[in-house]
Write a protein that holds these residues in place. Sequence first.
Motif, mmCIF file in Angstrom:
data_model
loop_
_atom_site.group_PDB
_atom_site.id
_atom_site.type_symbol
_atom_site.label_atom_id
_atom_site.label_comp_id
_atom_site.label_asym_id
_atom_site.label_seq_id
_atom_site.Cartn_x
_atom_site.Cartn_y
_atom_site.Cartn_z
ATOM 1 N N ILE A 16 -4.147 7.405 -2.141
ATOM 2 C CA ILE A 16 -4.092 8.828 -2.132
ATOM 3 C C ILE A 16 -4.603 9.297 -0.947
ATOM 4 C CG2 ILE A 16 -5.084 10.870 -3.288
ATOM 5 C CD1 ILE A 16 -4.919 9.105 -6.274
ATOM 6 N N TRP A 17 -5.790 8.727 -0.408
ATOM 7 C CA TRP A 17 -6.261 9.308 0.629
ATOM 8 C C TRP A 17 -5.492 9.276 1.951
ATOM 9 C CZ3 TRP A 17 -7.598 6.812 5.171
ATOM 10 C CH2 TRP A 17 -8.515 7.496 6.003
ATOM 11 N N ALA A 18 -4.775 8.142 2.014
ATOM 12 C CA ALA A 18 -4.075 7.902 3.153
ATOM 13 C C ALA A 18 -2.509 8.313 3.295
ATOM 14 C CB ALA A 18 -3.885 6.099 3.399
ATOM 15 N N ASN A 19 -2.113 8.880 2.279
ATOM 16 C CA ASN A 19 -0.673 9.381 1.936
ATOM 17 C C ASN A 19 -0.306 10.292 3.273
ATOM 18 O OD1 ASN A 19 1.562 9.517 0.476
ATOM 19 N ND2 ASN A 19 0.867 11.652 -0.053
ATOM 20 N N ASP A 20 -1.122 10.993 3.913
ATOM 21 C CA ASP A 20 -0.627 12.226 4.992
ATOM 22 C C ASP A 20 -1.276 11.593 6.265
ATOM 23 O OD1 ASP A 20 -3.312 12.644 4.472
ATOM 24 O OD2 ASP A 20 -3.105 14.674 4.496
ATOM 25 N N LYS A 21 -1.661 10.172 6.246
ATOM 26 C CA LYS A 21 -2.139 9.964 7.434
ATOM 27 C C LYS A 21 -1.276 8.667 8.130
ATOM 28 C CE LYS A 21 -6.735 10.913 5.961
ATOM 29 N NZ LYS A 21 -6.464 11.782 4.874
ATOM 30 N N SER A 22 -0.502 8.835 9.049
ATOM 31 C CA SER A 22 0.582 8.094 9.911
ATOM 32 C C SER A 22 0.006 7.254 10.497
ATOM 33 C CB SER A 22 1.396 9.169 10.722
ATOM 34 O OG SER A 22 0.854 9.578 11.920
ATOM 35 N N ASN A 23 -1.379 7.109 10.932
ATOM 36 C CA ASN A 23 -1.893 5.982 11.596
ATOM 37 C C ASN A 23 -2.589 5.029 10.905
ATOM 38 O OD1 ASN A 23 -4.247 7.719 11.157
ATOM 39 N ND2 ASN A 23 -4.952 7.391 13.231
ATOM 40 N N VAL A 24 -2.669 5.300 9.597
ATOM 41 C CA VAL A 24 -3.424 4.071 8.585
ATOM 42 C C VAL A 24 -2.392 3.351 8.126
ATOM 43 C CG1 VAL A 24 -4.570 4.090 6.579
ATOM 44 C CG2 VAL A 24 -4.911 6.113 8.268
ATOM 45 N N THR A 25 -2.806 1.973 8.202
ATOM 46 C CA THR A 25 -2.201 0.746 7.344
ATOM 47 C C THR A 25 -3.007 0.563 6.382
ATOM 48 O OG1 THR A 25 -1.051 0.231 9.352
ATOM 49 C CG2 THR A 25 -1.188 -1.635 7.802
ATOM 50 N N ILE A 26 -2.502 0.078 5.130
ATOM 51 C CA ILE A 26 -3.356 -0.326 4.065
ATOM 52 C C ILE A 26 -3.046 -2.174 3.909
ATOM 53 C CG2 ILE A 26 -3.886 -0.296 1.632
ATOM 54 C CD1 ILE A 26 -3.173 2.642 1.733
ATOM 55 N N VAL A 27 -4.058 -2.724 4.052
ATOM 56 C CA VAL A 27 -3.723 -4.046 3.579
ATOM 57 C C VAL A 27 -4.647 -4.439 2.417
ATOM 58 C CG1 VAL A 27 -4.112 -6.505 4.438
ATOM 59 C CG2 VAL A 27 -3.679 -4.490 6.040
ATOM 60 N N GLU A 28 -3.947 -5.055 1.266
ATOM 61 C CA GLU A 28 -4.473 -5.127 -0.032
ATOM 62 C C GLU A 28 -4.880 -6.693 0.090
ATOM 63 O OE1 GLU A 28 -2.597 -3.685 -3.276
ATOM 64 O OE2 GLU A 28 -1.540 -2.016 -2.181
#
Length: 185
Positions: A86-98
């Motif tokens: 949810i936090w990263a939804n509008d941040k184009s430079n963020v990559t989430i690695v689970e």
Amino acid sequence: MAFKDTILTFENDKIIADEEYGNIEVMMSWEAPIMEKSAEYVCQSKGDILEIGFGMGICSDYIQAQNVNSHTIVEIHPQIIEKLKIWANDKSNVTIVEGDWNSVSLSTYDGIFLDTFGDDNLDKYKEFVEQKAKSGAKVTYWNNYTSPNNKYSFDNINFEVVDISSTVNMYTDLESKYYMPKVVM
């Protein structure tokens, strides 16, 4: 029980692990000055930043404020991953690695910050950093000691004193001073 399998309770100023894990605080809002200084340090190049452990997103907000090229966040806990998405939804430079930072596929970085809880792989952190840090990268990690402590035996390290106002908690004895590790690779 592994930390990733615990049930977390999210309050305005803290995250608490469930009774099976000891009803212990995982992160608290008083850590903000530490997170701010950590972000400022690892983001000096404005390049590619790796953050291991999202928690309450405090450091993530400070990293984003630094206008970095890329911001990769590794998180293992499913409840925190939900909040991270949810936090990263509008941040184009963020990559989430689970997953577990020590076993997922990652690139190399100009800055690395580690703040995890219930982590069984901390003994592998130095070796990991040596593989994932670009030359000259800035690296820091949560220092749970009440003094400068080079627990990972980094060669090029010093400490910055950060003034804090911690509250009574179960995970640290820090009171008014935090010794932020500052490693240059």
